[in-house]
Design an enzyme around this catalytic site. Structure first.
Site, PDB file in Angstrom:
ATOM      1  N   CYS A 159       0.831  -1.207   0.000  1.00  0.00           N
ATOM      2  CA  CYS A 159       0.000   0.000   0.000  1.00  0.00           C
ATOM      3  C   CYS A 159       0.865   1.257   0.000  1.00  0.00           C
ATOM      4  O   CYS A 159       1.754   1.425   0.839  1.00  0.00           O
ATOM      5  CB  CYS A 159      -0.908  -0.008   1.230  1.00  0.00           C
ATOM      6  SG  CYS A 159      -2.004   1.426   1.342  1.00  0.00           S
ATOM      7  N   GLY A 217      -5.188   6.000   6.422  1.00  0.00           N
ATOM      8  CA  GLY A 217      -5.325   5.693   7.837  1.00  0.00           C
ATOM      9  C   GLY A 217      -6.061   4.402   8.135  1.00  0.00           C
ATOM     10  O   GLY A 217      -6.743   3.831   7.289  1.00  0.00           O
ATOM     11  N   SER A 249     -13.524   0.108   6.724  1.00  0.00           N
ATOM     12  CA  SER A 249     -12.559  -0.938   6.412  1.00  0.00           C
ATOM     13  C   SER A 249     -11.448  -0.954   7.452  1.00  0.00           C
ATOM     14  O   SER A 249     -10.936   0.098   7.839  1.00  0.00           O
ATOM     15  CB  SER A 249     -11.956  -0.691   5.019  1.00  0.00           C
ATOM     16  OG  SER A 249     -10.942  -1.638   4.743  1.00  0.00           O
ATOM     17  N   LEU A 272      -8.009  -8.333   3.964  1.00  0.00           N
ATOM     18  CA  LEU A 272      -7.465  -9.659   4.280  1.00  0.00           C
ATOM     19  C   LEU A 272      -6.162  -9.925   3.514  1.00  0.00           C
ATOM     20  O   LEU A 272      -5.103 -10.071   4.093  1.00  0.00           O
ATOM     21  CB  LEU A 272      -8.513 -10.732   3.978  1.00  0.00           C
ATOM     22  CG  LEU A 272      -8.179 -12.141   4.445  1.00  0.00           C
ATOM     23  CD1 LEU A 272      -7.983 -12.195   5.948  1.00  0.00           C
ATOM     24  CD2 LEU A 272      -9.262 -13.119   4.000  1.00  0.00           C
ATOM     25  N   CYS A 391      -7.391   2.282  -5.199  1.00  0.00           N
ATOM     26  CA  CYS A 391      -7.188   1.614  -3.914  1.00  0.00           C
ATOM     27  C   CYS A 391      -5.708   1.405  -3.643  1.00  0.00           C
ATOM     28  O   CYS A 391      -4.979   0.862  -4.464  1.00  0.00           O
ATOM     29  CB  CYS A 391      -7.914   0.274  -3.933  1.00  0.00           C
ATOM     30  SG  CYS A 391      -7.757  -0.657  -2.405  1.00  0.00           S
TER      31      CYS A 391
END
Length: 425
Positions: A159, A217, A249, A272, A391
């Site tokens: 990420c 965050g 989330s 996940l 995303c």
């Protein structure tokens, strides 16, 4: 990529699990203190009491301000025609209805909009925290992806946001203000209109119909402010969003999941991304604190869980890492008995990432295995990739964007000119 059992037990590896905030702001506080935008009813009540509104009038006055701020989108106290002139003068002398500053707006070719938003300063050493917020329009809905922290607590290896330092939690007012900014920008108030050429839902409903806490965050590490913000967003006398259209989330902050369900009553999404602890320890390092079994046990106990209120499991597709047939079959086995939907997310590349997106044929095969086991397994269409709004791509590159904003202003280029300038990465 495996992490040793000894390292897991010790709770530390070369990758850190969490970051420490550089600044702290009291839960529920409104940095800057001047604007009433984003405040809860209790905070509005305290603000009115502070300028001498009698106790007997507070409930009525809060209701009046609530209507003007959250239903009509008022930007000036002079618009509040059912509030007495004397009180309007007091309000104008003490407070404002100012929104956070939009530093830049980028518009994707697919209609997605990303705003870099600067919050008011919290003190002499703070120039104003910056976060990113994304609007994703479709024909029948408009989804706003909001941030809950400045930076991110966690260090998920795939990420982009996880590579940024954690500055502080956002207050509930700052979270709500992202929705206000978005509704201002796309004309989502009574008697307002969207900007020319904007892509907004055409089904006759609200332009922002859904909220996802999937921006910068980890929401459950800021749960007090997230719950308060959801209360403001879902209040039927104001912004009026259904709690069933608000999704929070989490990467797996197990101790706070029950409270979220009980107090916020929202939909839940779980990041996940792996079906084995050794791999998830690397992809989502908080797994070393709360492993897959603990996480799924908390999912099974989530308040309100039912076939009508399924949990969404987010699973980013990483080539050669977590996308095998065996991974798909194990995913199905792990989720047995949990009302669930599985969102397969093609990995969105970002500068410096070591991962690649799974091939489309591999994603389809993975999806087919999950679907045949009885789970909805939509493949999330990447949106806003060209402006790093997809995303896992959010990161407030403040210095670069400030420079770009100045250049655009100097050259007279509006948001639509982002395409011509390119992303610069």
């Amino acid at each position: 990529m495996a992490v040793s059992d000894a390292a897991r037990a010790a709770g530390s590896t070369a990758l850190s699990i969490e970051k420490t905030a550089e600044m702290h702001v009291a839960a529920g506080a409104a940095p800057g203190g001047a604007s009433l935008v984003g405040l809860t009813r209790d905070q509005l009540k305290d603000s009115l009491a502070a300028i001498g509104v009698p106790e007997r009038e507070l409930k009525m006055r809060v209701a009046q301000l609530w209507h003007w701020i959250y239903f009509r989108g008022a930007t000036d106290f002079s618009e509040m025609t059912n509030v007495g002139k004397e009180l309007r003068a007091k309000l104008a002398a003490a407070y404002t209805l100012a929104r956070p500053t939009v530093v830049s707006e980028q518009v994707s070719k697919d209609g997605t909009r990303k705003w870099l938003i600067r919050m008011p300063s919290t003190g002499p050493l703070d120039k104003g925290a910056e976060i990113e917020c994304v609007y994703i329009p479709e024909v029948d809905r408009g989804t706003l992806c909001v941030s809950s922290q400045v930076g991110c607590t966690l260090t998920c290896s795939f990420c982009h946001t996880g590579t940024q330092r954690l500055v502080r939690n956002l207050t509930s007012a700052e979270i709500v203000a992202q929705l206000i900014v978005a509704r201002d920008a796309i004309g989502d108030w009574p008697h307002a209109t969207p900007p020319e050429g904007a892509f907004v839902p055409t089904d006759g409903g609200r332009f922002v119909s859904n909220i996802v806490f999937m921006g910068m965050g980890e929401p459950l590490y800021n749960i007090d402010n997230v719950i308060d913000a959801i209360g403001v967003m879902s209040d039927n006398e104001g912004l009026g969003l259904s709690r069933r259209r608000i999704t929070v989330s989490t990467s797996g902050v197990v101790p706070q999941m029950e409270r979220l369900g009980a107090e916020a009553n929202t939909m839940l999404a779980i990041s996940l991304h792996a079906v084995r602890d050794d791999l998830r320890d690397v992809l989502v390092p908080i797994n070393r604190k709360y492993d897959i079994k603990q996480l799924l046990d908390a999912c099974r106990a989530y308040p309100g869980l039912s076939n009508a209120r399924r949990i969404t499991f987010e699973y980013v597709m990483l080539k050669g890492v977590n996308d095998s047939d065996a991974d798909a079959r194990e995913l199905v086995r792990l989720l047995k008995g949990i009302p669930a939907k599985i969102n397969l997310i093609p990995f969105n590349p970002w500068p410096g990432s070591k991962y690649e997106c799974s091939d489309w044929e591999r994603i389809e095969r993975f999806s087919e295995i999950v679907y045949r086991a009885g789970y909805a397994s939509p493949v999330r269409t990447p949106r806003g990739r060209d402006i790093l709004a997809a995303c896992g791509q959010l990161k407030s590159e403040t210095e670069k964007l400030r420079a770009r904003a100045r250049m655009m202003a100097e050259q007279g280029i509006g948001a639509e000119g982002v395409y011509a300038l390119g992303d610069g990465e």
